[in-house]
Write an enzyme that holds these catalytic residues in place. Structure first.
Site, PDB file in Angstrom:
ATOM      1  N   CYS A  70      -0.528   4.172   2.193  1.00  0.00           N
ATOM      2  CA  CYS A  70      -0.333   4.042   3.642  1.00  0.00           C
ATOM      3  C   CYS A  70       1.139   4.232   4.017  1.00  0.00           C
ATOM      4  CB  CYS A  70      -0.746   2.654   4.130  1.00  0.00           C
ATOM      5  SG  CYS A  70      -2.374   2.145   3.606  1.00  0.00           S
ATOM      6  N   ASP A  71       2.018   3.498   3.331  1.00  0.00           N
ATOM      7  CA  ASP A  71       3.400   3.380   3.800  1.00  0.00           C
ATOM      8  C   ASP A  71       4.379   4.258   3.023  1.00  0.00           C
ATOM      9  OD1 ASP A  71       2.271   1.409   5.373  1.00  0.00           O
ATOM     10  OD2 ASP A  71       2.771  -0.196   3.986  1.00  0.00           O
ATOM     11  N   CYS A 121       0.832  -1.202   0.000  1.00  0.00           N
ATOM     12  CA  CYS A 121       0.000   0.000   0.000  1.00  0.00           C
ATOM     13  C   CYS A 121       0.868   1.255   0.000  1.00  0.00           C
ATOM     14  CB  CYS A 121      -0.925  -0.005   1.227  1.00  0.00           C
ATOM     15  SG  CYS A 121      -1.940   1.473   1.346  1.00  0.00           S
TER      16      CYS A 121
END
Ligand code: NAP
Length: 550
Positions: free
Chosen positions: A367-368, A364
């Site tokens: 997200c990261d 992701c």
């Protein structure tokens, strides 16, 4: 110390509707919420400045939020063992709850939930989770690593808040924003979010249902199944929809508008894959829209009609009349069931992938990605997802190289050409055969599938973006027929081989677009309505439907 008084003048920080709703919610709190903010370097540092601005604006919303500000070098910081800034402590006379960093972006949801729960002095846990947390007989020091761009993180952070309020005698909580606490993220090797530790033991990667979280905290290891005790609450309804992505939410809007009582059950974040898609450019009506914005619009529309049980995991489905759906929290009895369970990230299946998951291997970018700013990563894949993720990482300052096993991209031309116009390097005809490192990813081993040459390639991150596999665990356990590719078999009315059970969205295969998933959800909902009013499995039906036309 400077004690702030709520300001009377209009607060321009919020949109007027959001501000109005927050004021109403906070003014209804029965108790004050003391908030201690520790910052440093007045006016100089972006994060400290953002924390001050955010909390002063919250303070201005309600007299119930009592903000006190301190410097990191103050006596108060020493007394409370605060060692980094910004740090926020909530109601320290009652609870042990800290936020390390700035709760902005997605994390503002965590902040709002914290204020409400603390103001009501309730963990508001389900009966099933409360029983587990009440069993704790020793200290649990919980750390939840989060990032402001992660839509899954608030659910896990709020699970921690609930546990800390429920058992203030034994549970302490630190929610740690990895962007402002990179040294700590390094120390815990937490390179994906959310990650949860209890007593320094990793107990969860990813967001969990509240019940699984409670069980993981109690047992000090990740739990994957939570079976509720027998007296779980029972809800009777017409339709249960499993999955809160575009297909499930569209189906919910349509069944309720057809007059059918409906429950949507979603174990994770609402919106499915769209929630983590940086930008969507092919949703008709929106030329360019962040995936999360699209999800927010869709969810607020769905909530006008349908009840959504979020954070609840379906653990068993028993076909029959009624169909029984057992979740981690309660039992639903329904006339029809729509499985819109979507798809999971496909794994590369190479040595090192599982070992370094969350420690350099990610699925992701939204997200990261921020963790890899100024670092070098590869994105693996050649489809729309890989190209979208590579562009997103490049745009946020990550040195990005696309690795694809062919010599041309599968992605739509409109997306693919942006790779070249942004000078993103592409390694063609290349396959990842191993991921290596010590504490975290240091290099990948690549093989050129034309020349056979194998070589190490130093990188700090590997974003795997090679498609999705249908989430068919529930379907398989139920005995639904699957296609050779593993998707749920269905007829043109989305009926499966079990009476009363339907499918919709990516779990059916096909084009896997947001609009097609919504179309499938809509069709499934209309079929449910027709079949409930005139069931296709009834012997008296005039025109039998076409069953399993695949
Ligand atoms: P996809 O279209 O199936 O593409 C997967 C890519 O990964 C392909 O290039 C494939 O290579 C490669 N791949 C598969 N297995 C691999 C392995 N083991 N090792 C290395 N490479 C591997 O998947 P996606 O990009 O995730 O998209 C999924 C669906 O969502 C598609 O229908 C897509 O159109 C849709 N989507 C749309 C948008 C958009 O329209 N903006 C954005 C995201 C996703 P080969 O080419 O060699 O098979």
């Amino acid at each position: 110390m400077v004690e702030k008084k709520p300001e009377d003048e209009k607060n321009v920080f919020w949109g007027s509707e959001v501000e109005k709703n927050l004021r109403i919610a906070f003014d209804g709190l029965p108790n004050d919420v003391p908030v201690l903010l520790f910052t440093e370097g007045e006016g100089k540092d972006v994060l400290n400045g953002a924390a001050r601005e955010l909390l002063r604006n919250f303070n201005g919303l309600s007299k119930r939020i009592v903000l006190s500000e301190f410097d990191l070098n103050s006596e108060e910081a020493r007394k409370r063992n605060v060692t980094s800034a910004p740090t926020i402590i909530f109601d320290p006379d009652r609870y042990c709850v800290r936020y390390l960093g700035v709760p902005y972006g997605e994390e503002s949801r965590t902040l709002v939930a914290m204020i409400l729960l603390i103001g009501f002095r309730t963990g508001n846990m389900s009966e099933q989770s409360r029983r587990v947390i009440q069993k704790l007989d020793a200290v649990r020091e919980i750390k939840v690593f989060v990032s402001p761009t992660c839509p899954y993180c608030p659910d896990q952070a709020v699970n921690g808040v609930k546990a800390a309020i429920e058992r203030p005698d034994v549970v302490s909580l630190e929610i740690i924003d990895i962007q402002s606490n990179q040294e700590m993220a390094n120390r815990y090797s937490a390179f994906s979010v959310p990650q949860t530790f209890a007593n320094d033991i990793l107990i969860a990667r990813g967001a969990q249902s509240e019940e699984l979280f409670a069980a993981s905290v109690q047992k000090l290891e990740q739990q994957s199944v939570f079976i509720p005790e027998t007296e779980a609450e029972v809800i009777e309804t017409d339709v249960v929809i499993v999955g809160g992505g575009p297909a499930g939410l569209a189906a919910g809007i349509y069944t309720v508008r057809s007059g059918l009582g409906t429950a949507v059950i979603e174990r994770g974040a609402l919106g499915g894959q769209v929630a983590t898609t940086p930008i969507v450019e092919n949703y008709p009506g929106f030329a360019r829209v962040p995936g999360k914005t699209l999800v927010d619009i869709l969810v607020s529309h769905a909530l006008e009609y349908v009840q959504i049980f979020q954070g609840e995991e379906v653990v068993e489905i028993r076909p029959g009349a009624p169909i029984e759906v057992l979740t981690s929290r309660r039992r639903f009895l329904a006339k029809a069931l729509v499985l819109a369970t979507g798809a999971n990230y496909k794994k590369l299946g190479v040595p090192g992938e599982m070992q370094f998951m969350g420690r350099g291997v990610s699925y992701c970018a939204t997200c990261d990605g921020p963790l890899f700013k100024d670092k070098k990563v590869i994105v693996v894949g050649g489809g729309n997802s890989a190209v979208t993720e590579a562009l997103h990482l490049h745009n946020i300052g990550v040195e990005t190289v696309l690795v694809h096993r062919r010599n041309s991209l599968r992605a739509q031309e409109h997306l693919a050409k942006n790779i070249f116009s942004n000078n993103i390097e592409v390694l063609w005809d290349s396959e990842v055969v191993e991921i290596r490192g010590r504490e975290r990813v240091d290099e990948v081993v690549l093989r050129n599938n034309r020349t056979g040459e194998v070589h190490g390639y130093p990188v700090q991150g590997v974003f795997v973006s090679i498609g999705y596999e249908p989430s068919v665990e529930l379907a398989g356990a139920l005995g639904l027929e699957l296609s050779a590719e593993g998707f749920i078999k269905h007829d043109s009315h989305h009926r499966t081989n079990i009476a009363g059970i339907y499918s919709a969205g990516d779990v059916e295969g096909g084009y896997k677009q947001i609009v097609t998933a919504m179309g499938q959800g809509t069709e499934a909902a209309l079929s449910v309505f027709e079949d409930i009013s005139h069931p296709y499995w009834s012997a008296n039906r005039d025109e039998p439907g076409d069953v399993l036309r695949i």
